[in-house]
Design a protein around this motif. Sequence first.
Motif, mmCIF file in Angstrom:
data_model
loop_
_atom_site.group_PDB
_atom_site.id
_atom_site.type_symbol
_atom_site.label_atom_id
_atom_site.label_comp_id
_atom_site.label_asym_id
_atom_site.label_seq_id
_atom_site.Cartn_x
_atom_site.Cartn_y
_atom_site.Cartn_z
ATOM 1 N N TRP A 96 0.824 -1.221 0.000
ATOM 2 C CA TRP A 96 0.000 0.000 0.000
ATOM 3 C C TRP A 96 0.852 1.263 0.000
ATOM 4 C CZ3 TRP A 96 0.609 3.479 3.857
ATOM 5 C CH2 TRP A 96 1.148 3.019 5.073
ATOM 6 N N ALA A 97 2.030 1.222 0.617
ATOM 7 C CA ALA A 97 2.862 2.421 0.686
ATOM 8 C C ALA A 97 3.426 2.815 -0.676
ATOM 9 C CB ALA A 97 3.996 2.217 1.698
ATOM 10 N N GLY A 98 3.393 1.913 -1.657
ATOM 11 C CA GLY A 98 3.873 2.240 -2.991
ATOM 12 C C GLY A 98 2.839 2.926 -3.865
ATOM 13 N N LEU A 99 1.581 2.944 -3.419
ATOM 14 C CA LEU A 99 0.521 3.496 -4.272
ATOM 15 C C LEU A 99 0.670 4.997 -4.523
ATOM 16 C CD1 LEU A 99 -2.544 1.534 -2.852
ATOM 17 C CD2 LEU A 99 -1.291 1.109 -5.000
ATOM 18 N N ALA A 100 0.970 5.763 -3.492
ATOM 19 C CA ALA A 100 1.109 7.218 -3.672
ATOM 20 C C ALA A 100 2.269 7.554 -4.614
ATOM 21 C CB ALA A 100 1.262 7.922 -2.325
ATOM 22 N N PRO A 101 3.457 6.962 -4.427
ATOM 23 C CA PRO A 101 4.521 7.262 -5.396
ATOM 24 C C PRO A 101 4.180 6.810 -6.811
ATOM 25 C CG PRO A 101 5.439 6.125 -3.476
ATOM 26 C CD PRO A 101 3.966 6.162 -3.298
ATOM 27 N N ILE A 102 3.503 5.672 -6.959
ATOM 28 C CA ILE A 102 3.107 5.223 -8.300
ATOM 29 C C ILE A 102 2.221 6.277 -8.950
ATOM 30 C CG2 ILE A 102 1.653 3.581 -9.584
ATOM 31 C CD1 ILE A 102 2.645 1.399 -7.630
ATOM 32 N N MET A 103 1.214 6.752 -8.221
ATOM 33 C CA MET A 103 0.287 7.718 -8.804
ATOM 34 C C MET A 103 0.928 9.082 -9.018
ATOM 35 S SD MET A 103 -2.281 6.119 -9.722
ATOM 36 C CE MET A 103 -3.311 7.504 -10.197
ATOM 37 N N LEU A 104 1.873 9.459 -8.174
ATOM 38 C CA LEU A 104 2.590 10.722 -8.384
ATOM 39 C C LEU A 104 3.398 10.660 -9.675
ATOM 40 C CD1 LEU A 104 3.458 13.522 -7.424
ATOM 41 C CD2 LEU A 104 5.300 12.414 -6.147
ATOM 42 N N ILE A 105 4.139 9.567 -9.865
ATOM 43 C CA ILE A 105 4.928 9.397 -11.089
ATOM 44 C C ILE A 105 4.008 9.300 -12.300
ATOM 45 C CG2 ILE A 105 6.474 7.823 -12.329
ATOM 46 C CD1 ILE A 105 7.658 7.141 -9.488
ATOM 47 N N ALA A 106 2.924 8.526 -12.173
ATOM 48 C CA ALA A 106 1.987 8.361 -13.292
ATOM 49 C C ALA A 106 1.364 9.693 -13.685
ATOM 50 C CB ALA A 106 0.899 7.347 -12.926
ATOM 51 N N SER A 107 0.896 10.445 -12.720
ATOM 52 C CA SER A 107 0.227 11.718 -13.006
ATOM 53 C C SER A 107 1.197 12.736 -13.592
ATOM 54 C CB SER A 107 -0.411 12.277 -11.732
ATOM 55 O OG SER A 107 -1.377 11.377 -11.242
ATOM 56 N N ALA A 108 2.378 12.840 -12.998
ATOM 57 C CA ALA A 108 3.360 13.815 -13.495
ATOM 58 C C ALA A 108 3.825 13.447 -14.905
ATOM 59 C CB ALA A 108 4.548 13.883 -12.537
ATOM 60 N N SER A 109 4.103 12.161 -15.141
ATOM 61 C CA SER A 109 4.570 11.774 -16.479
ATOM 62 C C SER A 109 3.466 11.920 -17.518
ATOM 63 C CB SER A 109 5.143 10.353 -16.467
ATOM 64 O OG SER A 109 4.182 9.405 -16.075
ATOM 65 N N ALA A 110 2.219 11.654 -17.129
ATOM 66 C CA ALA A 110 1.106 11.848 -18.070
ATOM 67 C C ALA A 110 0.958 13.326 -18.422
ATOM 68 C CB ALA A 110 -0.191 11.317 -17.471
ATOM 69 N N LEU A 111 1.042 14.181 -17.428
ATOM 70 C CA LEU A 111 0.930 15.619 -17.673
ATOM 71 C C LEU A 111 2.053 16.111 -18.582
ATOM 72 C CD1 LEU A 111 -0.551 18.257 -17.043
ATOM 73 C CD2 LEU A 111 0.923 18.499 -15.041
ATOM 74 N N ILE A 112 3.272 15.701 -18.283
ATOM 75 C CA ILE A 112 4.412 16.103 -19.108
ATOM 76 C C ILE A 112 4.266 15.557 -20.528
ATOM 77 C CG2 ILE A 112 6.906 15.761 -19.439
ATOM 78 C CD1 ILE A 112 7.083 15.829 -16.300
ATOM 79 N N GLY A 113 3.872 14.292 -20.642
ATOM 80 C CA GLY A 113 3.719 13.674 -21.961
ATOM 81 C C GLY A 113 2.658 14.345 -22.802
ATOM 82 N N VAL A 114 1.495 14.575 -22.223
ATOM 83 C CA VAL A 114 0.389 15.177 -22.974
ATOM 84 C C VAL A 114 0.714 16.624 -23.345
ATOM 85 C CG1 VAL A 114 -2.007 15.955 -22.792
ATOM 86 C CG2 VAL A 114 -1.385 13.647 -22.086
ATOM 87 N N LEU A 115 1.262 17.387 -22.399
ATOM 88 C CA LEU A 115 1.612 18.776 -22.716
ATOM 89 C C LEU A 115 2.729 18.830 -23.762
ATOM 90 C CD1 LEU A 115 1.453 20.482 -19.207
ATOM 91 C CD2 LEU A 115 -0.200 20.643 -21.087
#
Length: 185
Positions: free
Chosen positions: A124-143
């Motif tokens: 469970w402790a890995g979920l927040a870092p996974i979503m932080l990396i996923a969200s940031a990389s998606a934002l960077i990729g799409v922009l």
Amino acid sequence: MPNALTLFLWFCAGLVVLASAFAFAPDGTLLLTLGLGGLLLALAVIDIRTLTLPDPLTGLTALLGITMVWLHRADAWQPHFIGGLAGYGVLVAVEVAYRRWRGRDGLGRGDAKLLGALGVWTGWAGLAPIMLIASASALIGVLGLSAMGLRKADAETPIPFGPFIALGGWIVWLGGTVFVPAGLY
């Protein structure tokens, strides 16, 4: 039919997965890590092409994670079990809330299944870092794609989020205690 550049890029991604697995797989988990990398790469390709994450592949990702826990982390199975449930549950809640708020789908159930499967791997402790990396990389990729004129970026444009969740999961799994405290990893 994918063009030569697309095939080359996926080949390079496969090499990165292979090299990073050999370099950073937690002790004793190389074969399981290679299996995870192959599944995440396949899921990313499929999601980019079809906007779906097939249940058999996300299920196999979870099953491989359960196998990893059973073989290597049996004494700490609770955080991994909670990670699977919480990863799935949190994104289902986001999916349902968004649908009620906006009146349309904004997140697929496959994303929730994938995060749940990765929660089994990282706990469970890995979920927040996974979503932080996923969200940031998606934002960077799409922009970035939008700035280069390669993709439209607005509220109506569907974006495959699975590849970014897969990236976050891969980085957190290989990064281990850099992202997750040792007692929870």
